[in-house]
Design a protein around this motif. Structure first.
Motif, PDB file in Angstrom:
ATOM      1  N   TRP A 219     -33.745  35.910  19.184  1.00  0.00           N
ATOM      2  CA  TRP A 219     -32.455  35.214  19.236  1.00  0.00           C
ATOM      3  C   TRP A 219     -31.422  35.855  18.314  1.00  0.00           C
ATOM      4  O   TRP A 219     -30.264  35.408  18.292  1.00  0.00           O
ATOM      5  CB  TRP A 219     -32.633  33.741  18.880  1.00  0.00           C
ATOM      6  N   ILE A 220     -31.828  36.889  17.583  1.00  0.00           N
ATOM      7  CA  ILE A 220     -30.931  37.554  16.646  1.00  0.00           C
ATOM      8  C   ILE A 220     -30.707  39.020  17.017  1.00  0.00           C
ATOM      9  O   ILE A 220     -29.590  39.529  16.895  1.00  0.00           O
ATOM     10  CB  ILE A 220     -31.468  37.410  15.207  1.00  0.00           C
ATOM     11  N   ARG A 221     -31.729  39.683  17.493  1.00  0.00           N
ATOM     12  CA  ARG A 221     -31.577  41.093  17.882  1.00  0.00           C
ATOM     13  C   ARG A 221     -30.505  41.224  18.958  1.00  0.00           C
ATOM     14  O   ARG A 221     -30.478  40.466  19.928  1.00  0.00           O
ATOM     15  CB  ARG A 221     -32.899  41.641  18.409  1.00  0.00           C
ATOM     16  N   GLY A 222     -29.606  42.183  18.756  1.00  0.00           N
ATOM     17  CA  GLY A 222     -28.513  42.382  19.701  1.00  0.00           C
ATOM     18  C   GLY A 222     -27.294  41.534  19.412  1.00  0.00           C
ATOM     19  O   GLY A 222     -26.425  41.370  20.284  1.00  0.00           O
ATOM     20  N   SER A 223     -27.183  41.012  18.197  1.00  0.00           N
ATOM     21  CA  SER A 223     -26.011  40.206  17.830  1.00  0.00           C
ATOM     22  C   SER A 223     -24.763  41.089  17.756  1.00  0.00           C
ATOM     23  O   SER A 223     -24.852  42.298  17.523  1.00  0.00           O
ATOM     24  CB  SER A 223     -26.239  39.504  16.495  1.00  0.00           C
ATOM     25  N   LEU A 224     -23.622  40.460  17.961  1.00  0.00           N
ATOM     26  CA  LEU A 224     -22.342  41.170  17.989  1.00  0.00           C
ATOM     27  C   LEU A 224     -21.434  40.686  16.873  1.00  0.00           C
ATOM     28  O   LEU A 224     -21.480  39.522  16.482  1.00  0.00           O
ATOM     29  CB  LEU A 224     -21.653  40.977  19.342  1.00  0.00           C
ATOM     30  N   ARG A 225     -20.606  41.595  16.405  1.00  0.00           N
ATOM     31  CA  ARG A 225     -19.638  41.253  15.363  1.00  0.00           C
ATOM     32  C   ARG A 225     -18.514  40.382  15.927  1.00  0.00           C
ATOM     33  O   ARG A 225     -18.299  40.313  17.140  1.00  0.00           O
ATOM     34  CB  ARG A 225     -19.035  42.525  14.759  1.00  0.00           C
ATOM     35  N   MET A 226     -17.800  39.740  15.036  1.00  0.00           N
ATOM     36  CA  MET A 226     -16.646  38.930  15.416  1.00  0.00           C
ATOM     37  C   MET A 226     -15.438  39.854  15.613  1.00  0.00           C
ATOM     38  O   MET A 226     -14.474  39.827  14.861  1.00  0.00           O
ATOM     39  CB  MET A 226     -16.354  37.892  14.327  1.00  0.00           C
TER      40      MET A 226
END
Length: 261
Positions: A219-226
């Motif tokens: 659920w965290i891998r591949g997170s994107l910046r704001m």
């Protein structure tokens, strides 16, 4: 209530639901969401003037403009509000690194620490919450009396966070001492007291949690910046921000909660 026009306010933790809403709008028919994203604790720099959210100070004005292409936002027409981030269980970590009260599991087992009273520990947590960007924003919105306010705090660190020992070793140590779950329960108790009738708390989805106080890495891998103009991935060593799949669960929770009100 039937969810209609919702204002979602948040910091970097709002990136996941923002991208989810963009990528799969048909998942939430009838739900119109406007996202107002401000970095760090910048939400606390917003003020209410004649029904409009306006930034106070040059930094807040720049951030509101850069991340949202606006320098004020009229609140008329919104049926509900959701605040994401601006408060994190993880940020309470320094309060208990060395000083703990008698009700900590590690203290009850006789482990050494600087002992403080239960009341003092509760007071420190409560003060941390009271001045947080999340609570400041919630009080502002609740004062409108315009619609329900929902709140989601930051998710737990990834179970992969052991890879960044410099930052996360104290958190892992808290979990290994057996203190983390009890400390989180205490955090939630005080948070519900602090929110009162101003907001409804939406907890982290249970299917995303492992070992009581960690987020499953998928659920965290591949997170994107704001980043408002293009998708910029976080570094692989970012173990604290959610990915769009988790963001979709957040929007599901918001829609479900509003439908039940």
């Amino acid at each position: 209530m039937t969810p209609r026009k919702v204002l979602l306010l948040g910091n970097s933790y709002s990136a996941a639901p923002r991208v989810a809403l963009r990528n799969d709008p048909g998942r939430w028919p009838g739900l119109q969401v406007t996202v107002l994203a401000m970095p760090g604790n910048m939400l606390a720099a917003l003020a209410l003037e004649e029904g409009r959210l306006v930034p106070r100070g040059d930094d807040a004005r720049y951030s509101m403009g850069y991340y949202n292409d606006m320098t004020e936002l009229a609140l008329a027409g919104f049926d509900a509000f959701a605040v994401i981030g601006g408060l994190s269980f993880y940020t309470l970590l320094p309060l208990q690194n060395t000083h703990r009260s008698p009700d900590f599991p590690s203290v009850m087992r006789g482990e050494a620490c600087q002992l403080i009273s239960t009341g003092l520990m509760d007071a420190m947590i409560r003060q941390h919450m009271t001045i947080s960007a999340a609570l400041c924003t919630i009080r502002l919105l609740a004062g409108l009396g315009q619609g329900p306010v929902l709140f989601m705090d930051s998710l737990f660190p990834s179970a992969d966070c052991w890879q960044d020992g410099e930052r996360f070793d104290p958190y892992i140590a808290m979990a290994e001492r057996g203190d983390a779950a009890a400390f989180h329960a205490r955090y939630l108790r005080i948070l519900h007291e602090a929110l009162g009738s101003d907001a409804t708390y939406l907890p982290q989805p249970v299917q995303t949690i492992v070992e009581e106080v960690f987020t499953a890495p998928e659920w965290i891998r591949g997170s994107l910046r704001m980043q408002p103009r293009r998708d910029v991935p976080h570094e692989k060593t970012d173990f604290g921000h959610a990915n769009p799949a988790y963001g979709a669960l957040q929007v599901d929770l918001i829609a479900s909660a509003l439908a039940g009100l």
